[in-house]
Scaffold this motif. Sequence first.
Motif, PDB file in Angstrom:
ATOM      1  N   PHE A   1      88.776 101.947  31.078  1.00  0.00           N
ATOM      2  CA  PHE A   1      89.954 102.153  30.232  1.00  0.00           C
ATOM      3  C   PHE A   1      90.796 100.888  30.124  1.00  0.00           C
ATOM      4  CE2 PHE A   1      94.506 103.266  30.095  1.00  0.00           C
ATOM      5  CZ  PHE A   1      94.565 103.848  28.834  1.00  0.00           C
ATOM      6  N   TYR A   2      91.107 100.264  31.259  1.00  0.00           N
ATOM      7  CA  TYR A   2      91.997  99.102  31.249  1.00  0.00           C
ATOM      8  C   TYR A   2      91.345  97.888  30.571  1.00  0.00           C
ATOM      9  CZ  TYR A   2      95.417 101.401  34.234  1.00  0.00           C
ATOM     10  OH  TYR A   2      96.372 102.252  34.725  1.00  0.00           O
ATOM     11  N   VAL A   3      90.045  97.697  30.796  1.00  0.00           N
ATOM     12  CA  VAL A   3      89.363  96.575  30.152  1.00  0.00           C
ATOM     13  C   VAL A   3      89.406  96.730  28.631  1.00  0.00           C
ATOM     14  CG1 VAL A   3      87.112  95.492  29.782  1.00  0.00           C
ATOM     15  CG2 VAL A   3      87.872  96.001  32.097  1.00  0.00           C
ATOM     16  N   CYS A   4      89.157  97.954  28.157  1.00  0.00           N
ATOM     17  CA  CYS A   4      89.146  98.186  26.709  1.00  0.00           C
ATOM     18  C   CYS A   4      90.553  98.201  26.124  1.00  0.00           C
ATOM     19  CB  CYS A   4      88.441  99.503  26.402  1.00  0.00           C
ATOM     20  SG  CYS A   4      86.682  99.492  26.804  1.00  0.00           S
ATOM     21  N   MET A   5      91.517  98.728  26.873  1.00  0.00           N
ATOM     22  CA  MET A   5      92.870  98.839  26.345  1.00  0.00           C
ATOM     23  C   MET A   5      93.569  97.484  26.279  1.00  0.00           C
ATOM     24  SD  MET A   5      95.266 100.762  25.135  1.00  0.00           S
ATOM     25  CE  MET A   5      94.742 102.439  25.496  1.00  0.00           C
ATOM     26  N   PHE A   6      93.447  96.689  27.332  1.00  0.00           N
ATOM     27  CA  PHE A   6      94.200  95.451  27.411  1.00  0.00           C
ATOM     28  C   PHE A   6      93.381  94.210  27.040  1.00  0.00           C
ATOM     29  CE2 PHE A   6      96.242  98.345  30.477  1.00  0.00           C
ATOM     30  CZ  PHE A   6      97.484  98.437  29.875  1.00  0.00           C
ATOM     31  N   GLY A   7      92.089  94.359  26.891  1.00  0.00           N
ATOM     32  CA  GLY A   7      91.265  93.240  26.462  1.00  0.00           C
ATOM     33  C   GLY A   7      90.488  93.536  25.200  1.00  0.00           C
ATOM     34  N   GLY A   8      89.943  94.741  25.116  1.00  0.00           N
ATOM     35  CA  GLY A   8      89.096  95.098  23.988  1.00  0.00           C
ATOM     36  C   GLY A   8      89.834  95.267  22.679  1.00  0.00           C
ATOM     37  N   LEU A   9      91.053  95.801  22.728  1.00  0.00           N
ATOM     38  CA  LEU A   9      91.783  96.035  21.484  1.00  0.00           C
ATOM     39  C   LEU A   9      92.113  94.731  20.767  1.00  0.00           C
ATOM     40  CD1 LEU A   9      94.245  98.925  22.426  1.00  0.00           C
ATOM     41  CD2 LEU A   9      92.097  99.062  21.182  1.00  0.00           C
ATOM     42  N   SER A  10      92.345  93.669  21.518  1.00  0.00           N
ATOM     43  CA  SER A  10      92.649  92.377  20.900  1.00  0.00           C
ATOM     44  C   SER A  10      91.405  91.531  20.657  1.00  0.00           C
ATOM     45  CB  SER A  10      93.630  91.595  21.780  1.00  0.00           C
ATOM     46  OG  SER A  10      93.121  91.443  23.090  1.00  0.00           O
ATOM     47  N   ASN A  11      90.363  91.724  21.484  1.00  0.00           N
ATOM     48  CA  ASN A  11      89.104  90.973  21.330  1.00  0.00           C
ATOM     49  C   ASN A  11      87.929  91.930  21.492  1.00  0.00           C
ATOM     50  OD1 ASN A  11      90.130  88.053  21.262  1.00  0.00           O
ATOM     51  ND2 ASN A  11      91.059  88.812  23.151  1.00  0.00           N
ATOM     52  N   PRO A  12      87.655  92.735  20.461  1.00  0.00           N
ATOM     53  CA  PRO A  12      86.646  93.787  20.597  1.00  0.00           C
ATOM     54  C   PRO A  12      85.199  93.305  20.616  1.00  0.00           C
ATOM     55  CG  PRO A  12      87.473  93.730  18.361  1.00  0.00           C
ATOM     56  CD  PRO A  12      88.286  92.738  19.129  1.00  0.00           C
ATOM     57  N   ASP A  13      84.948  92.052  20.274  1.00  0.00           N
ATOM     58  CA  ASP A  13      83.558  91.586  20.176  1.00  0.00           C
ATOM     59  C   ASP A  13      83.225  90.540  21.232  1.00  0.00           C
ATOM     60  OD1 ASP A  13      81.497  92.574  18.753  1.00  0.00           O
ATOM     61  OD2 ASP A  13      81.860  91.443  16.927  1.00  0.00           O
ATOM     62  N   THR A  14      83.933  90.563  22.349  1.00  0.00           N
ATOM     63  CA  THR A  14      83.616  89.637  23.431  1.00  0.00           C
ATOM     64  C   THR A  14      82.341  90.073  24.148  1.00  0.00           C
ATOM     65  OG1 THR A  14      84.993  90.875  24.980  1.00  0.00           O
ATOM     66  CG2 THR A  14      86.037  89.061  23.774  1.00  0.00           C
ATOM     67  N   THR A  15      81.800  89.179  24.962  1.00  0.00           N
ATOM     68  CA  THR A  15      80.578  89.493  25.708  1.00  0.00           C
ATOM     69  C   THR A  15      80.797  90.665  26.652  1.00  0.00           C
ATOM     70  OG1 THR A  15      79.919  87.159  25.608  1.00  0.00           O
ATOM     71  CG2 THR A  15      78.839  88.543  27.256  1.00  0.00           C
ATOM     72  N   VAL A  16      81.965  90.715  27.283  1.00  0.00           N
ATOM     73  CA  VAL A  16      82.270  91.819  28.209  1.00  0.00           C
ATOM     74  C   VAL A  16      82.223  93.149  27.475  1.00  0.00           C
ATOM     75  CG1 VAL A  16      84.052  92.834  29.678  1.00  0.00           C
ATOM     76  CG2 VAL A  16      83.667  90.373  29.722  1.00  0.00           C
ATOM     77  N   MET A  17      82.816  93.216  26.288  1.00  0.00           N
ATOM     78  CA  MET A  17      82.820  94.467  25.531  1.00  0.00           C
ATOM     79  C   MET A  17      81.415  94.857  25.089  1.00  0.00           C
ATOM     80  SD  MET A  17      85.834  95.712  25.506  1.00  0.00           S
ATOM     81  CE  MET A  17      85.627  96.920  24.213  1.00  0.00           C
ATOM     82  N   LYS A  18      80.622  93.864  24.716  1.00  0.00           N
ATOM     83  CA  LYS A  18      79.242  94.167  24.315  1.00  0.00           C
ATOM     84  C   LYS A  18      78.429  94.708  25.483  1.00  0.00           C
ATOM     85  CE  LYS A  18      79.037  90.811  20.518  1.00  0.00           C
ATOM     86  NZ  LYS A  18      78.409  89.587  19.987  1.00  0.00           N
ATOM     87  N   VAL A  19      78.615  94.107  26.661  1.00  0.00           N
ATOM     88  CA  VAL A  19      77.906  94.581  27.845  1.00  0.00           C
ATOM     89  C   VAL A  19      78.387  95.977  28.232  1.00  0.00           C
ATOM     90  CG1 VAL A  19      77.525  94.172  30.302  1.00  0.00           C
ATOM     91  CG2 VAL A  19      77.438  92.255  28.700  1.00  0.00           C
ATOM     92  N   PHE A  20      79.691  96.176  28.217  1.00  0.00           N
ATOM     93  CA  PHE A  20      80.256  97.478  28.580  1.00  0.00           C
ATOM     94  C   PHE A  20      79.783  98.582  27.644  1.00  0.00           C
ATOM     95  CE2 PHE A  20      84.145  97.302  31.542  1.00  0.00           C
ATOM     96  CZ  PHE A  20      83.513  96.386  32.363  1.00  0.00           C
ATOM     97  N   SER A  21      79.538  98.251  26.383  1.00  0.00           N
ATOM     98  CA  SER A  21      79.131  99.280  25.429  1.00  0.00           C
ATOM     99  C   SER A  21      77.739  99.817  25.706  1.00  0.00           C
ATOM    100  CB  SER A  21      79.212  98.735  24.002  1.00  0.00           C
ATOM    101  OG  SER A  21      78.304  97.666  23.820  1.00  0.00           O
ATOM    102  N   PHE A  22      76.968  99.160  26.606  1.00  0.00           N
ATOM    103  CA  PHE A  22      75.635  99.652  26.974  1.00  0.00           C
ATOM    104  C   PHE A  22      75.588 100.197  28.402  1.00  0.00           C
ATOM    105  CE2 PHE A  22      74.736  96.440  23.655  1.00  0.00           C
ATOM    106  CZ  PHE A  22      74.099  97.270  22.737  1.00  0.00           C
ATOM    107  N   ILE A  23      76.703 100.155  29.108  1.00  0.00           N
ATOM    108  CA  ILE A  23      76.778 100.748  30.451  1.00  0.00           C
ATOM    109  C   ILE A  23      77.362 102.148  30.295  1.00  0.00           C
ATOM    110  CG2 ILE A  23      77.769 100.545  32.756  1.00  0.00           C
ATOM    111  CD1 ILE A  23      77.941  97.547  32.333  1.00  0.00           C
ATOM    112  N   PRO A  24      76.595 103.203  30.560  1.00  0.00           N
ATOM    113  CA  PRO A  24      77.030 104.574  30.244  1.00  0.00           C
ATOM    114  C   PRO A  24      78.391 104.958  30.799  1.00  0.00           C
ATOM    115  CG  PRO A  24      74.705 104.553  30.798  1.00  0.00           C
ATOM    116  CD  PRO A  24      75.215 103.173  31.075  1.00  0.00           C
ATOM    117  N   LEU A  25      78.758 104.471  31.997  1.00  0.00           N
ATOM    118  CA  LEU A  25      80.045 104.829  32.569  1.00  0.00           C
ATOM    119  C   LEU A  25      81.214 104.184  31.820  1.00  0.00           C
ATOM    120  CD1 LEU A  25      79.209 104.637  36.380  1.00  0.00           C
ATOM    121  CD2 LEU A  25      79.642 106.699  35.036  1.00  0.00           C
ATOM    122  N   PHE A  26      80.934 103.117  31.062  1.00  0.00           N
ATOM    123  CA  PHE A  26      81.976 102.416  30.310  1.00  0.00           C
ATOM    124  C   PHE A  26      81.824 102.556  28.797  1.00  0.00           C
ATOM    125  CE2 PHE A  26      81.555  99.405  34.105  1.00  0.00           C
ATOM    126  CZ  PHE A  26      82.528 100.075  34.835  1.00  0.00           C
TER     127      PHE A  26
END
Length: 449
Positions: free
Chosen positions: A358-383
């Motif tokens: 939640f915190y990674v997506c809320m405070f990092g993803g909303l402003s930079n949704p296409d970063t490497t972290v967000m891409k990796v998180f989108s394939f980890i089922p818990l995230f």
Amino acid sequence: MSNSFWTVVGFTVRNKFRGKAFVITTLVIALILSIGINLPYIIQKFSSDDNEAVSIGYLQKTEDMLKSSTFNNATLAQALNKHFEASPEPALKLVPFQETGTPQGDEKALKQAIDDGKIKGYIEFQAGATGAFPDGFPDVVYKSEKLMDTNVTESLAGALQAVKTEMVLQDSNLSQAKRDLLLAQVDVQTLQITTTAGAGNVGEGKTSSEQAMDMGLVYVILILLVMAIMVTGQMIASEITAEKSSRVMEILITSVAPVTSMFGKIFGMFLVGLAQMLVFVGVILLNMALPHNREPLADLNIRLADIDPVLLVYALVFYLMGYFLFATLFAAVGSLVSRTEDLGQAVMPITVVSLIGFYVCMFGGLSNPDTTVMKVFSFIPLFSPYAMVVRLGLANPAAWEVWVSIGLLLITILVAGWLSARIYRAGVLMYGKRPTIKELRKAMKAYKV
């Protein structure tokens, strides 16, 4: 098994709705939401003086009227007054004071006016960097007793900038049409496009209004998902632990299969959480429909028709899958705990994992949704329930990325459900301290699902 499942669902729903703690919690949250929505109006009512123009003083130097300079004390004060009077809701009002004959006397008179409540502060025009006043534009100093009086200084700065521009243009011999063109604000429109082939028609050709609605939808889905996981997940685990600690579980498993009981409780709590969410949404809509909230909301130009239906469908899919994944984990952990006092520590790892996403997506993803972290998180089922919703709403993931994420999440739910069912079947009959992994494996082999 079908009748037993719905019996458990009905029992879970009725038991939770009759609980005083659930009713009180729902009412308290609804009250907090109502206060939060109406807080600006409440503050406005209790601080009506804030809507009045702030009075600030200045020295009226009559000798400046004899000087030919564009920028002098009298003309600036007069122009400022006209600027604020022309505003529908003027923020400031200038109050003139006559000179006493000495700088010390002027200062004393202005300070006395502050003590008497006639003004909140006063301004002084001094020689500026562009030349000796009155030949150049002066520096303006605002003096008041208030610390960091940014509202007044920002209003003064904006007004002085407009006044200076208007005065300079008066001597420029520009036509009215050219002056209007010069002062007209430049409006830059944004349009979100996609350069990714086969992006699933998500995030393609969206206007600013549509992007704003997508941002709002993503924000709401993230909040609802974390609330469902934190609140409903805790309720599932505590319900199972309470039944186990009171020995009610021993009676239940004689009439209902443990697996049926677990999934019945998960679905029952889902209905309870859904009903609670609908109550909160109803409270929000009711408060937004109040007369004093209609105009501010109309100014926001909120149009539900601008929400991308494809995004809405994907958001609901990831929301439901994310809920059921974490719900099965909470149920499994709850079955291993014999005392409600130990439940908080037991579910802490699941809670932390959910909050990380939640915190990674809320405070990092909303402003930079296409970063490497967000891409990796989108394939980890818990995230991925968090991350992929953000990317769908604010970026342009390829269609294969979306479906791979859904596939991985679905497989994880099936595995987690199967594993949680085995843990639940063994854990509900194990009392005392929390079992070790070795003891749990033995019990799982003995009690096959």
